[in-house]
Design a protein around this motif. Structure first.
Motif, PDB file in Angstrom:
ATOM      1  N   ILE A 124     -12.883   4.354  12.342  1.00 56.57           N
ATOM      2  CA  ILE A 124     -12.859   3.838  10.914  1.00 56.57           C
ATOM      3  C   ILE A 124     -13.574   2.719  10.921  1.00 56.57           C
ATOM      4  N   PHE A 125     -14.678   2.568  10.047  1.00 54.14           N
ATOM      5  CA  PHE A 125     -15.423   1.178   9.971  1.00 54.14           C
ATOM      6  C   PHE A 125     -15.036   0.614   8.790  1.00 54.14           C
ATOM      7  N   THR A 126     -14.698  -0.473   8.915  1.00 52.76           N
ATOM      8  CA  THR A 126     -14.050  -1.399   7.663  1.00 52.76           C
ATOM      9  C   THR A 126     -15.129  -2.603   7.439  1.00 52.76           C
ATOM     10  N   LYS A 127     -14.852  -3.157   6.124  1.00 48.68           N
ATOM     11  CA  LYS A 127     -15.630  -4.250   5.816  1.00 48.68           C
ATOM     12  C   LYS A 127     -17.127  -4.042   5.459  1.00 48.68           C
ATOM     13  N   VAL A 178     -16.921   9.520  12.798  1.00 43.85           N
ATOM     14  CA  VAL A 178     -16.270   8.596  11.961  1.00 43.85           C
ATOM     15  C   VAL A 178     -15.216   9.364  11.169  1.00 43.85           C
ATOM     16  N   ALA A 179     -14.055   8.946  11.002  1.00 46.14           N
ATOM     17  CA  ALA A 179     -12.925   9.209   9.976  1.00 46.14           C
ATOM     18  C   ALA A 179     -13.252   8.748   8.674  1.00 46.14           C
ATOM     19  N   TYR A 180     -13.158   7.406   8.631  1.00 49.81           N
ATOM     20  CA  TYR A 180     -13.464   6.635   7.290  1.00 49.81           C
ATOM     21  C   TYR A 180     -14.152   5.557   7.407  1.00 49.81           C
ATOM     22  N   LEU A 181     -14.559   5.168   6.060  1.00 49.10           N
ATOM     23  CA  LEU A 181     -15.417   4.036   5.860  1.00 49.10           C
ATOM     24  C   LEU A 181     -14.591   3.140   4.877  1.00 49.10           C
ATOM     25  N   THR A 182     -14.573   1.837   5.100  1.00 47.66           N
ATOM     26  CA  THR A 182     -13.928   1.174   3.869  1.00 47.66           C
ATOM     27  C   THR A 182     -14.940  -0.215   3.358  1.00 47.66           C
ATOM     28  N   TYR A 183     -14.770  -0.334   2.194  1.00 51.33           N
ATOM     29  CA  TYR A 183     -15.677  -1.540   1.567  1.00 51.33           C
ATOM     30  C   TYR A 183     -14.985  -2.037   0.555  1.00 51.33           C
ATOM     31  N   GLY A 184     -13.764  -2.628   0.821  1.00 48.29           N
ATOM     32  CA  GLY A 184     -12.945  -3.523  -0.082  1.00 48.29           C
ATOM     33  C   GLY A 184     -11.578  -3.660  -0.103  1.00 48.29           C
ATOM     34  N   GLN A 185     -11.023  -4.113  -1.009  1.00 43.51           N
ATOM     35  CA  GLN A 185      -9.499  -4.319  -0.695  1.00 43.51           C
ATOM     36  C   GLN A 185      -8.678  -3.285  -1.477  1.00 43.51           C
ATOM     37  N   ASP A 186      -9.232  -2.660  -2.405  1.00 42.96           N
ATOM     38  CA  ASP A 186      -8.695  -1.734  -3.082  1.00 42.96           C
ATOM     39  C   ASP A 186      -8.330  -0.313  -2.676  1.00 42.96           C
ATOM     40  N   VAL A 187      -7.004  -0.191  -2.255  1.00 41.54           N
ATOM     41  CA  VAL A 187      -6.718   1.120  -1.567  1.00 41.54           C
ATOM     42  C   VAL A 187      -6.079   1.985  -2.509  1.00 41.54           C
ATOM     43  N   PRO A 188      -6.477   3.178  -2.855  1.00 40.19           N
ATOM     44  CA  PRO A 188      -7.220   3.982  -1.820  1.00 40.19           C
ATOM     45  C   PRO A 188      -8.982   3.909  -2.406  1.00 40.19           C
ATOM     46  N   ASN A 231       0.842  -1.266   0.029  1.00 35.15           N
ATOM     47  CA  ASN A 231      -0.011   0.049   0.028  1.00 35.15           C
ATOM     48  C   ASN A 231       0.861   1.251  -0.160  1.00 35.15           C
ATOM     49  N   SER A 232       1.702   1.245   0.738  1.00 42.45           N
ATOM     50  CA  SER A 232       2.656   2.427   0.851  1.00 42.45           C
ATOM     51  C   SER A 232       3.464   2.612  -0.529  1.00 42.45           C
ATOM     52  N   ASN A 233       3.807   1.603  -1.322  1.00 40.17           N
ATOM     53  CA  ASN A 233       4.338   1.714  -2.655  1.00 40.17           C
ATOM     54  C   ASN A 233       3.245   2.106  -3.545  1.00 40.17           C
ATOM     55  N   LEU A 234       1.921   1.756  -3.514  1.00 35.82           N
ATOM     56  CA  LEU A 234       0.762   2.425  -4.472  1.00 35.82           C
ATOM     57  C   LEU A 234       0.679   3.607  -4.191  1.00 35.82           C
ATOM     58  N   LEU A 235       0.726   4.173  -2.846  1.00 35.93           N
ATOM     59  CA  LEU A 235       0.483   5.610  -2.392  1.00 35.93           C
ATOM     60  C   LEU A 235       1.720   6.445  -2.601  1.00 35.93           C
TER      61      LEU A 235
END
Length: 151
Positions: free
Chosen positions: A96-99, A120-130, A7-11
């Motif tokens: 941060i609410f995930t999944k 809430v700071a962030y919501l995530t709904y999958g594996q593709d960052v960002p 992820n750090s490489n992607l970003l």
């Protein structure tokens, strides 16, 4: 660790691994000119206080930092509340609410926020960052809660 490095490489951002408080303090000094420094802790069973106490020995929470607690929406609300209670010693600012993609019920988000008086700071709904990360907003939460309801 590999996922974090990927992820750090992607970003295109640097990553540091710290194993003790001295490592943490060196990393803070190294990146003091950065606008934001994100700290990701190892996934543990945080229902056990010993892991939270270990974090206190690894991260200097006296620093001027904003602390987010990551919560999987696949967990039972009672278990989430127990973990939040354990983290009270670290002063959590937001969640941060995930999944969100792995559940069809989202009311727990509102319950947790109201009961703990935290945003809430962030919501995530999958594996593709960002791409699968969105800023937590009332509009985003309402969208998820009412998604699929016939109008």
């Amino acid at each position: 660790m590999e996922q974090l490095k990927t992820n750090s490489n992607l970003l295109n951002v640097p990553v540091e691994v710290v194993y003790k408080l001295e490592d943490f303090q060196k990393a803070v000094k190294k990146y003091e000119d950065y606008d934001h420094v994100f700290i990701d802790t190892a996934g543990r069973n945080y229902r056990e206080m010993k892991y939270i106490e270990e974090l206190q020995n690894l991260i200097d929470f006296k620093q001027d930092i904003e602390t987010f607690l990551t919560i999987s929406m696949t967990m039972k609300e009672r278990d989430i509340q127990e973990i939040i209670k354990n983290f009270e010693i670290l002063s959590i600012d937001k969640f941060i609410f995930t999944k969100l993609d792995e559940t069809s019920t989202y009311g727990t988000i509102v319950n947790i926020m109201v009961q703990n008086k935290k945003g809430v700071a962030y919501l995530t709904y999958g594996q593709d960052v960002p791409d699968d990360v969105e800023v937590g907003s009332s509009q985003a939460i309402i969208k998820h809660i009412f998604e699929g309801i016939d109008q």
